[in-house]
Design a protein around this motif. Structure first.
Motif, PDB file in Angstrom:
ATOM      1  N   ALA A 158       0.833  -1.209   0.000  1.00 41.28           N
ATOM      2  CA  ALA A 158       0.000   0.000   0.000  1.00 41.28           C
ATOM      3  C   ALA A 158       0.864   1.254   0.000  1.00 41.28           C
ATOM      4  O   ALA A 158       0.462   2.299  -0.518  1.00 41.28           O
ATOM      5  CB  ALA A 158      -0.925  -0.010   1.221  1.00 41.28           C
ATOM      6  N   GLU A 165      -8.169  -3.015  -3.374  1.00 48.04           N
ATOM      7  CA  GLU A 165      -8.670  -1.652  -3.198  1.00 48.04           C
ATOM      8  C   GLU A 165      -7.882  -0.917  -2.112  1.00 48.04           C
ATOM      9  O   GLU A 165      -7.547   0.265  -2.266  1.00 48.04           O
ATOM     10  CB  GLU A 165     -10.154  -1.690  -2.847  1.00 48.04           C
ATOM     11  CG  GLU A 165     -11.050  -2.118  -4.000  1.00 48.04           C
ATOM     12  CD  GLU A 165     -12.487  -2.329  -3.574  1.00 48.04           C
ATOM     13  OE1 GLU A 165     -12.786  -2.119  -2.376  1.00 48.04           O
ATOM     14  OE2 GLU A 165     -13.306  -2.716  -4.426  1.00 48.04           O
ATOM     15  N   ALA A 166      -7.574  -1.616  -1.020  1.00 52.32           N
ATOM     16  CA  ALA A 166      -6.819  -0.981   0.057  1.00 52.32           C
ATOM     17  C   ALA A 166      -5.403  -0.639  -0.389  1.00 52.32           C
ATOM     18  O   ALA A 166      -4.880   0.444  -0.083  1.00 52.32           O
ATOM     19  CB  ALA A 166      -6.778  -1.904   1.279  1.00 52.32           C
ATOM     20  N   ARG A 221      -4.435  -0.123  -3.519  1.00 51.67           N
ATOM     21  CA  ARG A 221      -4.574   0.936  -4.517  1.00 51.67           C
ATOM     22  C   ARG A 221      -4.780   2.300  -3.856  1.00 51.67           C
ATOM     23  O   ARG A 221      -4.233   3.318  -4.303  1.00 51.67           O
ATOM     24  CB  ARG A 221      -5.767   0.632  -5.420  1.00 51.67           C
ATOM     25  CG  ARG A 221      -6.036   1.661  -6.516  1.00 51.67           C
ATOM     26  CD  ARG A 221      -7.421   1.480  -7.062  1.00 51.67           C
ATOM     27  NE  ARG A 221      -8.439   1.700  -6.028  1.00 51.67           N
ATOM     28  CZ  ARG A 221      -9.689   1.270  -6.100  1.00 51.67           C
ATOM     29  NH1 ARG A 221     -10.095   0.558  -7.140  1.00 51.67           N
ATOM     30  NH2 ARG A 221     -10.541   1.526  -5.106  1.00 51.67           N
ATOM     31  N   ASP A 222      -5.539   2.321  -2.757  1.00 50.37           N
ATOM     32  CA  ASP A 222      -5.853   3.582  -2.083  1.00 50.37           C
ATOM     33  C   ASP A 222      -4.765   4.017  -1.115  1.00 50.37           C
ATOM     34  O   ASP A 222      -4.884   5.064  -0.469  1.00 50.37           O
ATOM     35  CB  ASP A 222      -7.181   3.454  -1.323  1.00 50.37           C
ATOM     36  CG  ASP A 222      -8.367   3.234  -2.258  1.00 50.37           C
ATOM     37  OD1 ASP A 222      -8.226   3.524  -3.463  1.00 50.37           O
ATOM     38  OD2 ASP A 222      -9.410   2.768  -1.779  1.00 50.37           O
ATOM     39  N   ASP A 257      -4.002   2.601   1.685  1.00 48.42           N
ATOM     40  CA  ASP A 257      -4.473   2.403   3.054  1.00 48.42           C
ATOM     41  C   ASP A 257      -3.638   1.312   3.718  1.00 48.42           C
ATOM     42  O   ASP A 257      -3.975   0.129   3.664  1.00 48.42           O
ATOM     43  CB  ASP A 257      -5.958   2.015   3.019  1.00 48.42           C
ATOM     44  CG  ASP A 257      -6.555   1.806   4.410  1.00 48.42           C
ATOM     45  OD1 ASP A 257      -5.826   1.959   5.411  1.00 48.42           O
ATOM     46  OD2 ASP A 257      -7.755   1.466   4.476  1.00 48.42           O
TER      47      ASP A 257
END
Length: 232
Positions: free
Chosen positions: A110, A196-197, A199-200, A202
């Motif tokens: 991340a 998603e985490a 990519r963001d 996080d």
């Protein structure tokens, strides 16, 4: 000599379109063990394997040594190289290590993920989703294992990559031993949330999701590995 290996085995590494002969022999033997074409207890004779694959004994010897170091082969007195067993205790040891290292890998991914690396994650996710939806369990298992390896690659930590590399074969074998037609969809969903985490950016979320995913698969694996086995 030219190695006669099935093209469907794919590249030896994520993004590697032209693996070397050495890698092709290694991947072929690894996949035969993972897919139980060589079941636990099977004796592998270097000369016989080389003749079967139509290659010299050198890449076979190197592949077998590598598979021994990864825990897929064991050397037994008077028998030589034998396909190692993989039971509940082996899975427990693997999960003990995975929970901590994969959590760290997700956190670092991340933090350090590149656009190219994220694109590769998306490609693997899409392929695994299509395979799961069409009932192609073996393909889904392979792509899901590639997803885990790609997360480690995205960590940007070469020491972590080196530490995790020998676990890749055991992870693939575990996935295959515990795979069922109903398993692909939940795993893809967990991987999509992790993607998603990452990519963001996080970091906390990515680590928490990775740890939770390992815990969930650990519980499922424990049930399946202790249940009566059916033919693959």
């Amino acid at each position: 000599m030219t190695v006669h290996l099935p093209a469907a085995r794919g590249a030896a590494a994520v993004g590697d379109a032209r693996p070397s002969l050495r890698e092709r022999v290694y991947v072929e033997l690894r996949e035969r063990i993972v897919e139980a074409e060589y079941p636990a207890g099977t004796r592998l004779v270097e000369r016989e394997v080389a003749d079967e694959l139509r290659v010299s004994r050198v890449p076979v010897r190197e592949a077998m040594q590598r598979l021994e170091s990864e825990g897929l082969l064991s050397v037994q007195p008077r028998r030589g190289s034998v396909v190692a067993d993989f039971g509940p205790e082996d899975a427990a040891h693997l999960f003990d290590v995975r929970e901590n290292l994969e959590g760290l890998a997700a956190r670092l991914a991340a933090r350090h993920a590149t656009p190219g690396g994220l694109w590769e994650l998306e490609r693997l996710l899409s392929g695994a989703r299509r395979a799961a939806e069409s009932g192609q369990v073996r393909e889904a298992v392979s792509l899901n294992a590639d997803f885990h390896r790609q997360i480690v690659e995205l960590s940007g930590n070469p020491l972590l990559v080196d530490l995790m590399a020998p676990l890749d074969s055991r992870l693939r074998r575990l996935f295959r031993l515990t795979s069922a037609r109903s398993d692909g969809e939940p795993m893809c969903g967990a991987h999509e949330r992790l993607h998603e985490a990452v990519r963001d950016g996080d970091e906390d979320g990515a680590e928490a999701l990775a740890r939770a995913h390992v815990a969930e698969t650990r519980a499922a694996a424990a049930r399946l590995l202790t249940a009566p086995r059916t033919a693959p």
